[in-house]
Every structure is written in C-alpha cells, then in structure tokens.
Design a protein around this motif. Sequence first.
Motif, PDB file in Angstrom:
ATOM      1  N   GLU A  18     -51.801   3.180  -3.265  1.00 29.69           N
ATOM      2  CA  GLU A  18     -50.703   2.346  -2.531  1.00 29.69           C
ATOM      3  C   GLU A  18     -49.566   2.338  -2.875  1.00 29.69           C
ATOM      4  OE1 GLU A  18     -49.727   0.185   0.961  1.00 29.69           O
ATOM      5  OE2 GLU A  18     -51.521   1.320   0.507  1.00 29.69           O
ATOM      6  N   GLU A  19     -49.226   2.151  -4.190  1.00 29.72           N
ATOM      7  CA  GLU A  19     -47.910   1.949  -4.665  1.00 29.72           C
ATOM      8  C   GLU A  19     -47.030   3.193  -5.066  1.00 29.72           C
ATOM      9  OE1 GLU A  19     -48.354  -0.589  -8.099  1.00 29.72           O
ATOM     10  OE2 GLU A  19     -48.989  -2.239  -6.808  1.00 29.72           O
ATOM     11  N   GLY A  20     -47.703   4.512  -4.585  1.00 29.53           N
ATOM     12  CA  GLY A  20     -47.151   5.569  -4.745  1.00 29.53           C
ATOM     13  C   GLY A  20     -46.850   6.071  -6.416  1.00 29.53           C
ATOM     14  N   GLN A  21     -47.727   5.556  -7.195  1.00 26.99           N
ATOM     15  CA  GLN A  21     -47.601   5.866  -8.445  1.00 26.99           C
ATOM     16  C   GLN A  21     -47.756   7.528  -8.979  1.00 26.99           C
ATOM     17  OE1 GLN A  21     -46.354   3.544 -10.822  1.00 26.99           O
ATOM     18  NE2 GLN A  21     -46.243   2.305  -9.132  1.00 26.99           N
ATOM     19  N   ASN A  22     -47.372   7.922 -10.052  1.00 26.56           N
ATOM     20  CA  ASN A  22     -47.756   9.119 -10.444  1.00 26.56           C
ATOM     21  C   ASN A  22     -49.068   9.493 -10.925  1.00 26.56           C
ATOM     22  OD1 ASN A  22     -47.731  11.842 -11.314  1.00 26.56           O
ATOM     23  ND2 ASN A  22     -46.178  11.482 -12.997  1.00 26.56           N
ATOM     24  N   LEU A  23     -49.977   9.489 -10.068  1.00 26.86           N
ATOM     25  CA  LEU A  23     -51.454   9.545 -10.172  1.00 26.86           C
ATOM     26  C   LEU A  23     -52.133  10.726  -9.681  1.00 26.86           C
ATOM     27  CD1 LEU A  23     -52.250   5.541  -9.550  1.00 26.86           C
ATOM     28  CD2 LEU A  23     -51.908   6.802 -11.802  1.00 26.86           C
ATOM     29  N   ASP A  24     -52.797  11.418 -10.315  1.00 29.55           N
ATOM     30  CA  ASP A  24     -53.589  12.484  -9.728  1.00 29.55           C
ATOM     31  C   ASP A  24     -55.089  12.117  -9.179  1.00 29.55           C
ATOM     32  OD1 ASP A  24     -51.461  13.908 -10.535  1.00 29.55           O
ATOM     33  OD2 ASP A  24     -52.650  14.877 -12.301  1.00 29.55           O
ATOM     34  N   PHE A  25     -55.348  12.847  -8.233  1.00 27.40           N
ATOM     35  CA  PHE A  25     -56.857  12.431  -7.730  1.00 27.40           C
ATOM     36  C   PHE A  25     -57.485  13.542  -7.508  1.00 27.40           C
ATOM     37  CE2 PHE A  25     -59.699  12.343  -3.907  1.00 27.40           C
ATOM     38  CZ  PHE A  25     -60.217  11.211  -4.361  1.00 27.40           C
TER      39      PHE A  25
END
Length: 336
Positions: A18-25
Amino acid sequence: DFFRMQSVSGSGYVVFNEEGQNLDFRIETSGNENMLKIDGGNDVVGIGGAPSSAVESLEVIGTGSVNPMVRLRSTESGASASPHFSLYRNRTGANNDDAGSIDFEWDNAADERITGASIYSEIQTATDGSESNRLRFYNYFNGSSKEWMRVTNNTVEFNAFSENINVKMEGDSTGHVNFYSYAAQDNVGIGTIPDSSVQLEVSNQISPGSASIVRLSNSNTSMPSDTKYGAIEFYNADGSGAGVGAEIRALSNGSGRGGQLDFLVSSSGGAQTSKMFIDESGVVTIGATASSIHSSTGAQLQVDLSASFLYYTPAIHTANYDLTVADCHNTLHYSK
C-alpha cells in the motif's frame, strides 16, 4: 504495510504494498519460482520469469518449447464473438504519428538484440471523417532494416525507398516465375527473370518451347464497325512536349470476331493519320485512310498516289515472284 485487506458494507479490497515501497511480489509454482513476478523497483510485471527492466509494463518469458507460448482463447459459442487482440493508442493523434508495431527480435552472433522484422502502423490522416492509416512492413538484411512494403489509403507499394529489393511471384510449379521485378536492372519479367537489355520480357512458362503470346482483349460483343478495340502506342517527347508519335490499331469489322489493322503516324506534334491499312480480307492499302479505295479495284495491294508517292528500285528477277517491278515500262507485274 506489506499487505492490507478491508471489507465495508459487502465490498472491499485487497492491497499489496500500500505504501509503494520497492518491494517485489512473486508467485511460485512447482516448476517455476517466478511464475508471476512483479518488480517493485522497475514497475514491470513478468509472467514465467523475472521481467527485464527494458520492458515498460509486461513481459512473458518462456522457452517456446510448447507452442503456443501465449494463447487468447474464447469459449463463446455464438457466431459474433472471438478472441480479439488490440493495440490502442488512446490519445488524440496527428498526421504521421505512430499507432503501434509488432517486432520480431533475436540475438545475433555478437549477442546483440536485432529487430529482424516489423509490422508498423502509423496515422496517415487524423482528420475527422477522412481518417487514413499507413501500414509498413520492414525486414532486416545486409546489416540494416529495410521497408519492403507499405499499404496506404489508396496504394499497395513495394520497395518505397528504392532499395535493391526484387519482387517475385511464382506459380504452382517449382521454379515457375509468373512475375519478376528486377530492382537493380529497373525492368520487369513475365514468366521469366528479365534480361538486362530490355524493359519488359515475356516468356512462355505454360508450354516451354512454344510461342510467347501477349494478348489485348476486349469483351464487347456489339462493337460497331471500324471501332478501335485494341492498340499499341509509341509515345515519345522532345523539347516542345510529349505525345503519341505512332500507333497500331486493331479495328472491328462489325461482323463477328474478325479484325482489321490500321497503322498511323504523326508529324512532330501533329495529329495522327492512317498510312497503311489491312482489312479483314487481307487487302493492304497504303496512303489512304481505312479501306476507302479497295472496294472498286478488287486488288490485294493498293497505293493511293494522291496521298503519297510510290518509289521502287529497278531489279531483274529470275525467279517466279508474286510481285515484281519492271525496269523498263514503270509498271507492276504480278503472278498468282
């Protein structure tokens, strides 16, 4: 906040990152750890593997060992619904703007990505009510991409940029050339690859060894007598202009499929006049228009001396000729 679920009054949402972090999925399957991979840092989705950062939104990765690698499938049983693939430029366009392309890419021996072929669409005319599209076909050869064909609002054009690209059309027999446009020689062959000494060459590939035939057809079954139904024109130019300098016409005789030949010439810039005529009976008339004098003479060869002059070279003949010119009395002798 990696993951959020919310339900309000029977509706809700599920949000990852939700916070638009540099996270991969990613979603892993039994045979692929990146069956679905979302690259949070490059804002791109991969299906079948980790997507390239050079791709804007979506990349499908696979070995191609199972065909097709991608399929759009419709289960609709009606007659009007089917799979539909759309490239949509959702923006007000202007003339010559890009509309979309399909590229066929591969790596060369130096491991460089090459666009081997492209189908490219662009807006030719964006005016409301007069919209036109231009479709271009590119192919890579000799180290660069060339446009081989384009389709515009009223033309299908081959080799638009005058490259050394030949156009060949074959028949249903191996090696049977129906049509050949030879770019380096600027000439055309029908039934053959043309020789460099001619602009057009016609060869009989239907029955090799038989005569090559060029036909001028007219399907009018009620052609009036002495009406032109076919012609060969000889067109040239000088400093004062251009026009037809000579012409051979085929004229109807008004009775069935018979025909007559009219040979016309013109002086520089002048109107054409008939100088020789062969009617349906084989009568040859020189110097008169059409067959205007043959009916009264009954001759097979006629010369209208009011319109021209007759020149001959005196000769002595020892054989039996059908037509001879006497040396002493200025008379014509003939034998049947």
